[in-house]
Design a protein around this motif. Structure first.
Motif, PDB file in Angstrom:
ATOM      1  N   LEU A 181       5.746 -22.519 -22.899  1.00 46.59           N
ATOM      2  CA  LEU A 181       5.147 -22.798 -24.195  1.00 46.59           C
ATOM      3  C   LEU A 181       5.980 -22.153 -25.287  1.00 46.59           C
ATOM      4  O   LEU A 181       6.715 -21.199 -25.032  1.00 46.59           O
ATOM      5  CB  LEU A 181       3.736 -22.201 -24.268  1.00 46.59           C
ATOM      6  N   VAL A 182       5.822 -22.629 -26.513  1.00 43.73           N
ATOM      7  CA  VAL A 182       6.295 -21.929 -27.690  1.00 43.73           C
ATOM      8  C   VAL A 182       5.033 -21.450 -28.394  1.00 43.73           C
ATOM      9  O   VAL A 182       4.152 -22.245 -28.730  1.00 43.73           O
ATOM     10  CB  VAL A 182       7.138 -22.837 -28.611  1.00 43.73           C
ATOM     11  N   VAL A 183       4.926 -20.125 -28.579  1.00 44.02           N
ATOM     12  CA  VAL A 183       3.692 -19.531 -29.096  1.00 44.02           C
ATOM     13  C   VAL A 183       3.994 -18.734 -30.353  1.00 44.02           C
ATOM     14  O   VAL A 183       4.999 -18.033 -30.446  1.00 44.02           O
ATOM     15  CB  VAL A 183       3.043 -18.603 -28.033  1.00 44.02           C
ATOM     16  N   ARG A 184       3.065 -18.822 -31.300  1.00 43.03           N
ATOM     17  CA  ARG A 184       3.100 -17.975 -32.487  1.00 43.03           C
ATOM     18  C   ARG A 184       1.876 -17.068 -32.407  1.00 43.03           C
ATOM     19  O   ARG A 184       0.746 -17.539 -32.338  1.00 43.03           O
ATOM     20  CB  ARG A 184       3.062 -18.827 -33.763  1.00 43.03           C
ATOM     21  N   PHE A 185       2.123 -15.755 -32.358  1.00 45.43           N
ATOM     22  CA  PHE A 185       1.036 -14.778 -32.332  1.00 45.43           C
ATOM     23  C   PHE A 185       0.787 -14.276 -33.745  1.00 45.43           C
ATOM     24  O   PHE A 185       1.730 -14.103 -34.538  1.00 45.43           O
ATOM     25  CB  PHE A 185       1.385 -13.584 -31.431  1.00 45.43           C
ATOM     26  N   LYS A 186      -0.480 -14.021 -34.075  1.00 49.46           N
ATOM     27  CA  LYS A 186      -0.820 -13.451 -35.377  1.00 49.46           C
ATOM     28  C   LYS A 186      -0.093 -12.125 -35.549  1.00 49.46           C
ATOM     29  O   LYS A 186      -0.037 -11.317 -34.622  1.00 49.46           O
ATOM     30  CB  LYS A 186      -2.332 -13.236 -35.497  1.00 49.46           C
ATOM     31  N   GLY A 187       0.476 -11.924 -36.738  1.00 50.04           N
ATOM     32  CA  GLY A 187       1.167 -10.675 -37.048  1.00 50.04           C
ATOM     33  C   GLY A 187       2.621 -10.642 -36.620  1.00 50.04           C
ATOM     34  O   GLY A 187       3.335  -9.700 -36.936  1.00 50.04           O
ATOM     35  N   VAL A 188       3.067 -11.635 -35.870  1.00 49.59           N
ATOM     36  CA  VAL A 188       4.470 -11.705 -35.460  1.00 49.59           C
ATOM     37  C   VAL A 188       5.098 -12.795 -36.321  1.00 49.59           C
ATOM     38  O   VAL A 188       4.959 -13.984 -36.045  1.00 49.59           O
ATOM     39  CB  VAL A 188       4.616 -12.027 -33.956  1.00 49.59           C
ATOM     40  N   ASP A 189       5.779 -12.371 -37.387  1.00 45.84           N
ATOM     41  CA  ASP A 189       6.257 -13.328 -38.378  1.00 45.84           C
ATOM     42  C   ASP A 189       7.763 -13.284 -38.625  1.00 45.84           C
ATOM     43  O   ASP A 189       8.243 -13.821 -39.601  1.00 45.84           O
ATOM     44  CB  ASP A 189       5.518 -13.117 -39.698  1.00 45.84           C
ATOM     45  N   SER A 190       8.480 -12.633 -37.731  1.00 44.74           N
ATOM     46  CA  SER A 190       9.938 -12.598 -37.885  1.00 44.74           C
ATOM     47  C   SER A 190      10.592 -12.634 -36.507  1.00 44.74           C
ATOM     48  O   SER A 190       9.978 -12.294 -35.490  1.00 44.74           O
ATOM     49  CB  SER A 190      10.378 -11.332 -38.622  1.00 44.74           C
ATOM     50  N   ARG A 191      11.852 -13.022 -36.499  1.00 44.19           N
ATOM     51  CA  ARG A 191      12.598 -13.050 -35.242  1.00 44.19           C
ATOM     52  C   ARG A 191      12.692 -11.652 -34.641  1.00 44.19           C
ATOM     53  O   ARG A 191      12.585 -11.491 -33.427  1.00 44.19           O
ATOM     54  CB  ARG A 191      13.988 -13.654 -35.452  1.00 44.19           C
ATOM     55  N   ASP A 192      12.875 -10.623 -35.470  1.00 47.28           N
ATOM     56  CA  ASP A 192      12.969  -9.247 -34.974  1.00 47.28           C
ATOM     57  C   ASP A 192      11.695  -8.836 -34.241  1.00 47.28           C
ATOM     58  O   ASP A 192      11.756  -8.250 -33.161  1.00 47.28           O
ATOM     59  CB  ASP A 192      13.257  -8.260 -36.108  1.00 47.28           C
ATOM     60  N   LYS A 193      10.541  -9.138 -34.818  1.00 49.12           N
ATOM     61  CA  LYS A 193       9.270  -8.809 -34.159  1.00 49.12           C
ATOM     62  C   LYS A 193       9.118  -9.600 -32.860  1.00 49.12           C
ATOM     63  O   LYS A 193       8.628  -9.078 -31.859  1.00 49.12           O
ATOM     64  CB  LYS A 193       8.087  -9.080 -35.082  1.00 49.12           C
ATOM     65  N   ALA A 194       9.539 -10.857 -32.877  1.00 44.51           N
ATOM     66  CA  ALA A 194       9.439 -11.697 -31.682  1.00 44.51           C
ATOM     67  C   ALA A 194      10.359 -11.174 -30.584  1.00 44.51           C
ATOM     68  O   ALA A 194       9.964 -11.090 -29.417  1.00 44.51           O
ATOM     69  CB  ALA A 194       9.790 -13.143 -32.028  1.00 44.51           C
ATOM     70  N   GLU A 195      11.582 -10.801 -30.933  1.00 44.24           N
ATOM     71  CA  GLU A 195      12.516 -10.283 -29.934  1.00 44.24           C
ATOM     72  C   GLU A 195      12.020  -8.996 -29.288  1.00 44.24           C
ATOM     73  O   GLU A 195      12.283  -8.735 -28.124  1.00 44.24           O
ATOM     74  CB  GLU A 195      13.897 -10.058 -30.571  1.00 44.24           C
TER      75      GLU A 195
END
Length: 179
Positions: free
Chosen positions: A62-76
């Protein structure tokens, strides 16, 4: 009384794009159902994740967007984090299906009632599910295939599995190579 057991329903992979989305390998029967479970936490039980959106990528990805994770740095920073839910959040399985966490701690005995040991973990190295059993009165463990031929009875209410132990499995290990 509720169980403190948690079940892993997925694992976060690499960042996807620059807006904080991540790839998630879903362990749920229908990958999209990952969003239906709550609360979702990391293995530490402290970090919580709320799904803000998701889409199917392919197979169990899946491709998921979690609340509060709004940048590539946070995602990485989330790469490799397991996603867990309380056992009680999952639906009950059919009679012949089991969550691995439900098998851990069950007694293992032979058909005549002789104690063999206790299930300490369940794993799969690519072929079939295997029960790791700590032998009664020993530190040693053995693997039993979790098949109907080897485990003909799963008695959840009685807290036990009945096993047809393969010949030689419980023999003490040899001290050296056979010669």
């Amino acid at each position: 009384m509720t169980s403190s057991r948690r079940v892993q329903i997925g694992v976060i992979g690499a960042a996807h794009g620059v807006r904080g989305e991540v790839r998630v390998k879903s362990f749920t029967a229908n990958p999209i159902d990952l969003a239906a479970y709550a609360p979702i936490t990391a293995e530490d039980g402290v970090r919580a994740f709320a799904v803000a959106g998701l889409r199917h990528l392919k197979d169990d990805m899946l491709v998921v967007r979690f609340k509060g994770v709004d940048s590539r740095d946070k995602a990485e920073a989330l790469n490799g984090v397991g996603l867990f839910v309380p056992r009680e959040a999952l639906p009950d399985e059919d009679e012949d299906e089991f969550y691995w966490t439900d098998l851990i701690g069950l007694r293992v005995e032979t058909a005549d009632g002789a104690a063999v040991g206790e299930v300490v973990t369940v794993t799969n190295f690519g072929a079939d599910d295997l029960l790791e059993v700590r032998l009664r009165g020993e530190r040693r463990t053995v693997y039993l295939p979790f098949t109907r031929a080897v485990i003909p009875v799963v008695d959840m209410a009685g807290g036990r599995l009945v096993a047809a132990i393969p010949d030689g499995l419980l023999d003490p290990p040899s001290d050296g190579p056979e010669g």
